[in-house]
Scaffold this motif. Structure first.
Motif, PDB file in Angstrom:
ATOM      1  N   GLU A 720      -1.435  -8.276  -8.961  1.00 39.07           N
ATOM      2  CA  GLU A 720      -1.596  -7.533  -7.716  1.00 39.07           C
ATOM      3  C   GLU A 720      -2.738  -6.525  -7.802  1.00 39.07           C
ATOM      4  N   ASP A 722      -5.675  -7.006  -9.240  1.00 42.52           N
ATOM      5  CA  ASP A 722      -6.990  -7.618  -9.418  1.00 42.52           C
ATOM      6  C   ASP A 722      -7.635  -7.839  -8.055  1.00 42.52           C
ATOM      7  N   ARG A 723      -8.679  -7.095  -7.757  1.00 39.75           N
ATOM      8  CA  ARG A 723      -9.400  -7.219  -6.486  1.00 39.75           C
ATOM      9  C   ARG A 723     -10.896  -7.247  -6.770  1.00 39.75           C
ATOM     10  N   SER A 724     -11.576  -8.152  -6.131  1.00 35.05           N
ATOM     11  CA  SER A 724     -13.022  -8.215  -6.316  1.00 35.05           C
ATOM     12  C   SER A 724     -13.698  -7.176  -5.447  1.00 35.05           C
ATOM     13  N   ARG A 750       0.457  -0.163  -5.611  1.00 36.94           N
ATOM     14  CA  ARG A 750      -0.121  -1.021  -4.565  1.00 36.94           C
ATOM     15  C   ARG A 750      -1.010  -0.202  -3.635  1.00 36.94           C
ATOM     16  N   VAL A 753      -4.324   0.454  -5.427  1.00 36.43           N
ATOM     17  CA  VAL A 753      -5.193  -0.721  -5.409  1.00 36.43           C
ATOM     18  C   VAL A 753      -5.838  -0.875  -4.038  1.00 36.43           C
ATOM     19  N   ALA A 754      -5.052  -0.683  -2.981  1.00 34.17           N
ATOM     20  CA  ALA A 754      -5.578  -0.830  -1.629  1.00 34.17           C
ATOM     21  C   ALA A 754      -6.699   0.171  -1.357  1.00 34.17           C
ATOM     22  N   SER A 757      -9.851  -0.682  -3.497  1.00 37.60           N
ATOM     23  CA  SER A 757     -10.491  -1.873  -2.963  1.00 37.60           C
ATOM     24  C   SER A 757     -11.199  -1.567  -1.655  1.00 37.60           C
ATOM     25  N   ARG A 762     -14.389  -2.879  -7.472  1.00 35.22           N
ATOM     26  CA  ARG A 762     -13.777  -4.035  -8.114  1.00 35.22           C
ATOM     27  C   ARG A 762     -12.657  -3.486  -9.007  1.00 35.22           C
ATOM     28  N   GLU A 764      -9.373  -4.084 -11.600  1.00 34.32           N
ATOM     29  CA  GLU A 764      -8.797  -5.002 -12.584  1.00 34.32           C
ATOM     30  C   GLU A 764      -7.651  -4.285 -13.288  1.00 34.32           C
TER      31      GLU A 764
END
Length: 977
Positions: A720, A722-724, A750, A753-754, A757, A762, A764
């Motif tokens: 969850e 991992d976002r490019s 979460r 991460v949001a 991103s 990026r 990881e």
């Protein structure tokens, strides 16, 4: 210490006293020292609940033939509050305002009320008590009266003597009396024969007093028998008790004068000088401008303070270049008057030839400081001068014994030059700071008083220094009193006739030498090493420490030096502001403050508490209420790190005592969390089935009054995170998914991460180098003293993250206690370049977002959120100075008003708040400020707290849901979607 036990005394005290009577070795040891170099083990400690308890303690002392010594904050510099016999601590219960006359500007107060607490109560009435000593956060009015304290603004407000109206006291024979002005006799006046004898002495010695007493404001040595002379204005017997160090009578209530609060807007000029002597020469000229204070900060203090995280930003804001000395000149009048005074200050400095040179060349000059917040920070730095000086990490420390000699200002430069030469003659140097306005500089030569040669040098320096003082017609005791350090020198300073008069006064009040013997009269030698905190033969058993203490000197791998760096000045005893020390703020027990714990560790390490004391049950009681908030790491100016010391002691204890079931459950949580998440419904029955919580408490020690955190079936999974990123040059960040966020509060991770991103990063998720169970910081193992297991986790984490660190990627974490373990404990677990590199790369989510947003590296499309956010900072965020970043990150949300609660520890502190033995203290900590503030908040106000424990405490104690900063930002992102 066992030989000091007196069963008869113990029984007598227990019968007559409602408060605490402490006779165990650990408790007596905590009261054996003050902020001086001395240590005397008392026979008993009494913590009275009322005046009747004090009288009962005095009766017991008189009947058992032991002395009695009164104690407030225990911050005396000269050994005033240490003695054999009974020590009475008034600070815990006798701390109220009894009467307040706002119109007449008078108050009658208990002896144990702390100055800052008093002034907080007076502020709504527009009043304050202006004897503003640097130890205001812990100094009691009774102790200040006993020492005749002065403070930074005595130039305008005078000394304690000038501000005391009357004293209610108990004489050695049990007589209660009110001491005040002779002409205002009333009810409960002192015995008439006593008064007659005192006034007769005053008449007889008036000429000698006039001839011999120093004509400087800062004369606090000896007894104030000048208050007895016919021309004393006024003749006030209370002024005889002021400065008597509890040797004449025991104060039970003190009537004091109050002053109007000074204007909120002050003017501060920071005068820079290229040489120390030039600053001393300038003092007499600056005083003519009628400032409220002129305070010295020397280059040694500046250099030491630059190494202390909490003071570094303050210094950067007002110090220019590398001055040899600063004089802080304050004006507190009307705005127009302050402006005129600052112009006069600039002109005076210019006339003296000082200004800032061109091209960065430092020649001296004035930095004007108008920001009240910065003025407060500068005042706090100056007030911490003693502790800053004591933060030297070497065997030698600045020692107080000629600390506050006072000389006329016209002689100040010559006096300091000659005293410096005396220090050099003995192979040492002095540290200088404080009250240049009244010729009373706090100077301490650096000595190692564990060594006989340095103890001998101390005496030689004292004799030479006091000879200088007398030559300049100054006072050898200018603020901190006499105690053991200076009392024996009264004959040199005052002559035999007046010292005989002091003896007459003492005998007339206290013929049996019951009250604090050995102070002012009949004193021991000041360098009697049997009275030292480090007496002859002092030694520490060497052992192999589990953590790296090499930054400190001494045995046990440096652990000794880390413990002994506590100088007993008691900054940890504050009751408001900052964080330290949260458990003490609830209990007001000397055992539960950083100073008390450090003293206990020192005594245990040196064998003074008996064999096995370091890992004993009594030591565990001493450390039980330490919540490892790490506040002392930052807020203690000498850097006592009790959180890390507790880890070391728990580790050493584990070797012989093993672990409890609760310890194992806490420590191994990261290991069993995956299985617990799969059966979370079953585990949840503990808090829903009647009787299950009570059974759980009996088996595990977790309180039945607290629901346990729920393991989440929808826990956070590495994929969850991992976002490019957007662009090829987008910031590449590594998310450290902490155990608590992963298994209990996955929505925080979460949200993080949001946000990252959305900012174009990026992202990881950090993963173990060889696969397997998720990474863990080892925090839970450290809490149980399982250092080897924590070291293994640190090794796994470093191995996994080092490639990212070497690639320049920041390691971002959301849970402060976990992420900051990498900065703090990892280098102590695994010293070396790898742990240091990770510590440098590890950043909190808020630190990364605030810094990146300011630099323009990320841009967040956030919707406005009109309204308010009430922010509670995690203790570790405060310890690492991260609260500014937290506030800045929240303020990225348009139209969101951010208010930070002035709170100490929330009280949950990991497992502390769940423990049946500590839940009451946990909730009481929350009730100090945090929980009331949350309850008072409007229902639409966002409650923000980044710590998992903090959010749980708020939910349990205030029935409000608190959110992580990342959740607030993520919510604002959703509004724009």
């Amino acid at each position: 210490m066992a030989e000091l036990m007196r069963p008869g005394l113990t029984r007598r005290l227990a019968r007559g006293i409602q408060g605490d009577v402490l006779t165990d070795a650990f408790s007596r040891g905590r009261y054996a020292t003050d902020a001086s170099i001395y240590q005397i083990m008392p026979s008993a400690v009494v913590v009275p609940r009322g005046i009747d308890d004090i009288v009962a303690a005095m009766d017991a002392a008189r009947e058992e033939g032991v002395p009695i010594t009164m104690r407030g904050g225990g911050t005396s510099q000269c050994g005033q509050t240490v003695n054999s016999g009974i020590v009475v601590d008034t600070s815990r219960h006798l701390n109220q305002i009894r009467e307040l006359d706002v119109t007449g500007r008078r108050a009658l107060v208990d002896p144990g009320i702390v100055l800052d607490d008093l002034n907080r109560l007076l502020k709504p009435h527009g009043l304050w008590f202006p004897v503003d000593v640097s130890t205001a956060s812990r100094a009691t009015i009774g102790g200040m009266a006993g020492n005749n304290s002065c403070g930074a603004r005595s130039l305008r407000y005078g000394t304690m003597r000038d501000n005391v109206v009357a004293i209610d006291a108990v004489l050695a024979d049990g007589t209660r009396a009110r001491f005040g002005e002779i002409e205002q006799r009333g009810a409960n006046e002192p015995p008439r024969d006593l008064v007659a004898d005192l006034l007769s002495l005053g008449r007889r010695e008036a000429d000698e007093i006039a001839a011999v007493f120093p004509k400087v404001q800062r004369r606090v040595g000896g007894y104030n028998i000048d208050a007895l002379t016919p021309d004393a204005a006024p003749q006030n017997l209370a002024h005889l008790l002021v400065g008597s160090e509890g040797t004449l009578a025991v104060s039970t209530a003190i009537e004091i004068k109050l002053s109007p609060l000074p204007p909120a807007q002050k003017a501060l000029g920071v005068c820079h000088f290229p040489t120390f002597r030039q600053a001393m020469e300038a003092s007499q000229h600056l005083v003519r401008l009628d400032p409220t204070s002129v305070e010295l900060v020397d280059s040694t203090m500046i250099g030491l303070a630059r190494d202390i995280a909490m003071f570094r930003p303050t210094l950067e804001a007002f110090v220019r270049g590398d001055p040899a000395a600063l004089l802080l000149v304050e004006f507190a009048d009307s705005p127009d008057e302050n402006e005129q005074s600052m112009r006069a200050l600039q002109d005076t400095m210019a006339d003296l030839g000082y200004g800032f040179g061109r091209g960065g060349r430092q020649e001296g000059g004035v930095v004007e400081v108008t920001d009240p917040k910065l003025q407060g920070a500068i005042a706090a730095l100056r007030a911490a001068g003693l502790n800053i000086m004591m933060s030297m990490r070497e065997e030698g420390k600045p020692v107080s014994f000629v600390e506050d000699c006072a000389v006329p200002l016209e002689h100040l430069a010559d006096y300091t030059d000659r005293l410096t030469a005396i220090f050099e003659q003995h192979g040492t140097r002095g540290t200088w700071y404080a009250h240049a306005s009244v010729g009373c500089l706090h100077v301490r030569p650096v000595l190692n008083v564990k060594l006989e040669k340095d103890a001998a040098a101390m005496r030689e320096i004292a004799e030479q220094a006091f000879s200088l003082v007398r030559e300049y017609k100054g006072s050898h005791s200018g603020e901190h009193g006499d105690g053991i350090s200076r009392s024996e020198f009264h004959t040199v300073m005052f002559g035999e006739r007046l010292v005989d008069a002091f003896g007459v006064v003492k005998t007339r009040f206290d013929p049996g030498d019951l009250l604090n013997p050995g102070k002012i009269v009949n004193a021991p030698r000041m360098n009697d090493r049997t009275l030292f905190r480090y007496p002859p033969g002092y030694a520490v058993e060497d052992f192999s420490p589990a953590l790296d203490w090499s930054a400190w000197p001494g045995a046990a791998g440096g652990f000794q030096g880390a413990v002994e760096i506590c100088n007993n000045n008691g900054a940890c005893r504050s009751h408001a502001g900052n964080v330290m020390c949260p458990s003490y703020r609830v209990t007001r027990n000397e055992r539960d403050v950083t100073r008390g714990r450090a003293n206990t560790l020192r005594l245990a390490l040196s064998g003074q508490l008996g064999p096995g004391a370091l890992t004993s049950n009594a030591m565990m009681e001493t450390l039980k209420l330490c919540v490892s908030c790490k506040a002392c790491r930052r807020e203690c100016p000498t850097g006592v790190d009790m959180a890390r010391m507790k880890i070391e002691v728990l580790h050493q204890r584990r070797k012989t005592h093993g672990l409890s079931l609760q310890d194992r459950l806490i420590a191994n949580l990261p290991r069993y969390a995956p299985m617990a998440a799969r059966v979370s419904g079953l585990l949840g029955l503990r808090d829903t089935v009647p009787g299950a919580a009570a059974l759980s408490e009996r088996l595990t020690g977790f309180s039945r009054h607290r629901s346990l955190p729920r393991f989440r079936p929808d826990h956070f999974r590495d994929a969850e995170g991992d976002r490019s990123g957007g662009a090829n040059d987008a910031p590449h960040v590594v998310l450290f998914a902490d155990t608590f966020g992963r298994w209990f509060d996955p929505e925080t991770l979460r949200a993080g991460v949001a946000v990252l991103s959305a900012g174009g990063c990026r992202v990881e998720t950090a993963r173990p180098a060889g696969g397997g169970r998720p990474l863990c910081c080892g925090r839970t193992y450290l809490a149980a003293g399982m250092v080897d297991e924590a070291r293994n986790e640190a090794r796994r984490t470093i191995d996994a993250l080092l490639p990212h660190v070497e690639a320049g990627r920041p390691i971002v974490g959301l849970e402060p206690s976990c992420l900051l373990t990498m900065r703090d404990e990892f280098p102590a677990l695994l010293s070396g370049s790898e742990s240091a590199a990770l510590a440098e790369a590890a950043v909190l989510f808020e630190e990364f977002v605030a810094t990146s947003a300011k630099a323009g590296d990320i841009s967040l499309p956030l919707a406005p959120r009109p309204g308010k956010a009430l922010l509670h900072g995690h203790c570790h965020q405060k310890s690492f100075g991260a609260m500014g970043a937290v506030e800045s990150t929240l303020r990225l949300v348009p139209e969101l008003e951010v208010e930070t609660v002035e709170s100490s520890c929330c009280g949950m502190a990991g497992a502390f708040g769940y423990n049946a033995e500590t839940i009451d203290v946990s909730l009481a900590m929350g009730e100090l400020s945090l929980l009331p503030a949350v309850r008072d908040a409007d229902p639409d106000t966002l409650i923000v707290a980044d710590g998992t424990s903090c959010r749980h405490q708020i939910a349990d104690g205030a029935d409000r849901r608190a959110r992580h900063v990342a959740e607030i930002l993520a919510g604002a992102l959703m509004e724009t979607a």
